[in-house]
Design an enzyme around this catalytic site. Structure first.
Site, PDB file in Angstrom:
ATOM      1  N   ASP A 258       0.816  -1.070   0.281  1.00  0.00           N
ATOM      2  CA  ASP A 258      -0.072   0.088  -0.157  1.00  0.00           C
ATOM      3  C   ASP A 258       0.673   1.187  -0.089  1.00  0.00           C
ATOM      4  OD1 ASP A 258       1.141  -0.580   2.788  1.00  0.00           O
ATOM      5  OD2 ASP A 258      -0.961  -0.896   3.509  1.00  0.00           O
TER       6      ASP A 258
ATOM      7  N   HIS B  93      -7.445  -5.013  10.281  1.00  0.00           N
ATOM      8  CA  HIS B  93      -7.119  -4.605   8.535  1.00  0.00           C
ATOM      9  C   HIS B  93      -5.634  -5.268   8.465  1.00  0.00           C
ATOM     10  CE1 HIS B  93      -4.755  -0.391   9.816  1.00  0.00           C
ATOM     11  NE2 HIS B  93      -3.956  -1.021   9.342  1.00  0.00           N
TER      12      HIS B  93
HETATM   13  C1  GLP Z   1      -0.720   0.547   8.748  1.00  0.00           C
HETATM   14  C2  GLP Z   1      -0.350  -0.504   7.535  1.00  0.00           C
HETATM   15  C3  GLP Z   1      -0.489  -2.028   7.563  1.00  0.00           C
HETATM   16  C4  GLP Z   1       0.181  -2.205   8.713  1.00  0.00           C
HETATM   17  C5  GLP Z   1      -0.602  -1.582  10.111  1.00  0.00           C
HETATM   18  C6  GLP Z   1       0.450  -2.009  11.454  1.00  0.00           C
HETATM   19  O1  GLP Z   1      -1.952   0.853   8.666  1.00  0.00           O
HETATM   20  N1  GLP Z   1      -0.894   0.060   6.148  1.00  0.00           N
HETATM   21  O2  GLP Z   1       0.133  -2.651   6.508  1.00  0.00           O
HETATM   22  O3  GLP Z   1       0.137  -3.844   8.989  1.00  0.00           O
HETATM   23  O4  GLP Z   1      -0.283  -0.404   9.952  1.00  0.00           O
HETATM   24  O5  GLP Z   1       1.297  -1.107  11.679  1.00  0.00           O
HETATM   25  P1  GLP Z   1       2.243  -1.277  12.901  1.00  0.00           P
HETATM   26  O6  GLP Z   1       3.121  -2.378  12.523  1.00  0.00           O
HETATM   27  O7  GLP Z   1       2.944  -0.095  13.066  1.00  0.00           O
HETATM   28  O8  GLP Z   1       1.612  -1.767  14.143  1.00  0.00           O
END
Ligand code: GLP
Length: 231
Positions: free
Chosen positions: A64, A132
């Site tokens: 993304d 998500h």
């Molecule tokens: C974002 C990304 C995701 C990721 C999520 C979790 O929204 N688009 O791909 O998995 O955050 O992030 P973190 O690893 O910082 O908790």
């Protein structure tokens, strides 16, 4: 359901294991790697940077990208990937959605075509607090392809820590769809910390529901979940 759950409380060991899974994929001939961003990936990318692994004959695709954030912005996912990985470990070619495209919907369609032209051997996934994957927010169709999303308040709040304030968090992103992600032959999901417990519990113990996007993985044949949580 063939989810292999590995619960490893020692964080260093968890990321050593994540690295060894990736290395094994590479040694077994994987050529196309789906990559992810987010804080969860930092210790894994650090291990890759310090290793001798060579991706110069491999391709990468990212999940993304924010819409409207200049590529040079420190929090664009292209900047993140360059700093954390590509500047040290370049791939033969690396694909990310172009968040600066004038027509984001057309860019999403173009990116989906790129994905369809590749055979995705492996996909790395983090996990949003609301379940998500990529930026596929609750309610997204399990059959979705790459599309433009409006980020939920929950996701903006969670990602605000990377910006000066929540107002600076972009409101939209382009994300691989859930259907696009599910085409990967092998998926590795990493979820660390209490904030991910509800989503991991839903994946391991709940029903499949589009309200919690990660539960789609129940339908995939080759999923490894690495977590420090005991579920
Ligand atoms: C974002 C990304 C995701 C990721 C999520 C979790 O929204 N688009 O791909 O998995 O955050 O992030 P973190 O690893 O910082 O908790």
């Amino acid at each position: 359901m063939t989810i292999q759950l590995e619960s490893i409380q020692n964080i260093d060991q968890l990321y050593d294991r994540a690295f060894s899974i990736l290395e094994e994929q590479k040694n077994n001939g994987a050529k196309t790697f789906g990559l992810a961003t987010g804080g969860t990936m930092l210790p894994l990318y650090e291990r890759i940077r310090k290793s001798t692994i060579d991706f110069s004959n491999c391709k990468s695709v990212n999940l993304d990208e924010y819409v409207g954030l200049p590529k040079e912005h420190s929090q664009s996912y292209i900047s993140f990937m360059k700093k954390q990985l590509f500047d040290t470990k370049p791939f033969e070619v690396s694909y990310l959605p172009n968040g600066e495209a004038e027509k984001p919907e057309e860019e999403a369609a173009r990116y989906e075509n790129v994905l369809k032209s590749l055979d995705l051997d492996f996909q790395l996934l983090g996990l949003g607090e609301n379940g998500h994957i990529g930026f596929n927010e609750p309610g997204t169709s399990f059959r979705s392809e790459t599309h433009v999303v409006t980020l939920t308040d929950s996701t903006k709040r969670a990602n605000a820590r990377f910006f000066n304030s929540i107002d600076e968090v972009p409101t939209q992103a382009i994300t691989m769809g859930i259907g696009s992600i599910m085409r990967a032959h092998q998926i590795l999901l990493i979820a660390v910390g209490e904030k991910k417990r509800a989503a991991i519990q839903a994946l391991m113990n709940g029903d499949m529901t589009e309200d919690i996007p990660v539960t789609v993985l129940k339908e995939h044949d080759n999923v490894i979940v690495l977590t420090d949580l005991i579920v």
